[in-house]
Scaffold this active site. Sequence first.
Site, PDB file in Angstrom:
ATOM      1  N   ASP A   1      -9.208  31.541  83.491  1.00 21.66           N
ATOM      2  CA  ASP A   1      -8.338  30.495  84.017  1.00 21.66           C
ATOM      3  C   ASP A   1      -6.878  30.916  84.122  1.00 21.66           C
ATOM      4  OD1 ASP A   1     -10.255  28.554  84.479  1.00 21.66           O
ATOM      5  OD2 ASP A   1      -9.988  27.562  82.536  1.00 21.66           O
TER       6      ASP A   1
ATOM      7  N   LYS B   1      -4.392  22.001  83.124  1.00 19.54           N
ATOM      8  CA  LYS B   1      -5.205  22.097  84.330  1.00 19.54           C
ATOM      9  C   LYS B   1      -6.341  21.077  84.265  1.00 19.54           C
ATOM     10  CE  LYS B   1      -8.760  23.882  83.860  1.00 19.54           C
ATOM     11  NZ  LYS B   1     -10.256  23.667  83.715  1.00 19.54           N
TER      12      LYS B   1
ATOM     13  N   ALA C   1     -10.512  21.630  75.228  1.00 19.30           N
ATOM     14  CA  ALA C   1     -10.678  20.351  75.909  1.00 19.30           C
ATOM     15  C   ALA C   1     -11.063  20.468  77.370  1.00 19.30           C
ATOM     16  CB  ALA C   1      -9.389  19.529  75.788  1.00 19.30           C
TER      17      ALA C   1
END
Length: 286
Positions: free
Chosen positions: A138, A11, A99
Amino acid sequence: MSPLTLQAPAKINLTLDILGTRPDGYHEMDMVMQSVSLCDEITLDLGSPGGIRAESGLRFLPNDKGNLAVAAALAFRKATGQTWEDLHIGIRKHIPVCAGTAGGSSDAAAVLRGLNDLTGAGLDREALARIGQEVGSDVPYCVLGGTALARGRGEILTPLPSLPPCHIVLCKPAFSISTPTLFRAWDKKKRRLRPDTNGMLEALAQGDLVGVGRRMFNVFEGVLNPQQRREIESIKNALIQAGALGSTMSGSGPTVLGLFDREDLAGEAVRQLRETYDEVFLTQPV
């Protein structure tokens, strides 16, 4: 039962805004998200003896419920009232770890989708997203994927017109950023620049890739420490100089993305960045 292998797409954030602090202590988010072709590979072997566990080959990733993929399997089993006790989750990592690209959340979402198929539970994507909400903020987005506006903690999702065909360069510098530290820094900051989220939505509606590039923005960039900010700005400048239509940090970072309308320019940006950075990827929207 034969093992099932699925792709777990990364994403990116085209925008990231924080609207304030919620009564439950979390933050009210406003984000435009996009899934990309950089993927982890998830293999589910239901009934493989040994309990519910994950295996990635990376020593620093937990194999138990501390891994979001295992947490997703446990949440799915509880929500569906199933009683199986053995599941091997093989994770072949390609998405950078820690990340800002939702690698762990996407792995969890793939587990939910895969178990739904393997067990014949018959849940729709919205029901799977609700289970995913218990696993991580998420995960609901990663269940649905594509281009979407994410609000609330990230679980209130509105599908958007697809990002026009393009090439996306991702570059992760060799440091990690603490998400709680960024939120605390944002809470203390008085003067804040904000993304033009409505402008981004309009650009997507019109299929205007240049307009999308111009409106990419992440409020977390404004609260990075000086050393982190210099590194992120250096990567962004390199991408812009290479021909990117826009560049921003994804999520809580430190991955930086650049949006290109030409594959040759994107490929040259990758070549240049790989002279300095180990984790550089050329991807497309999916």
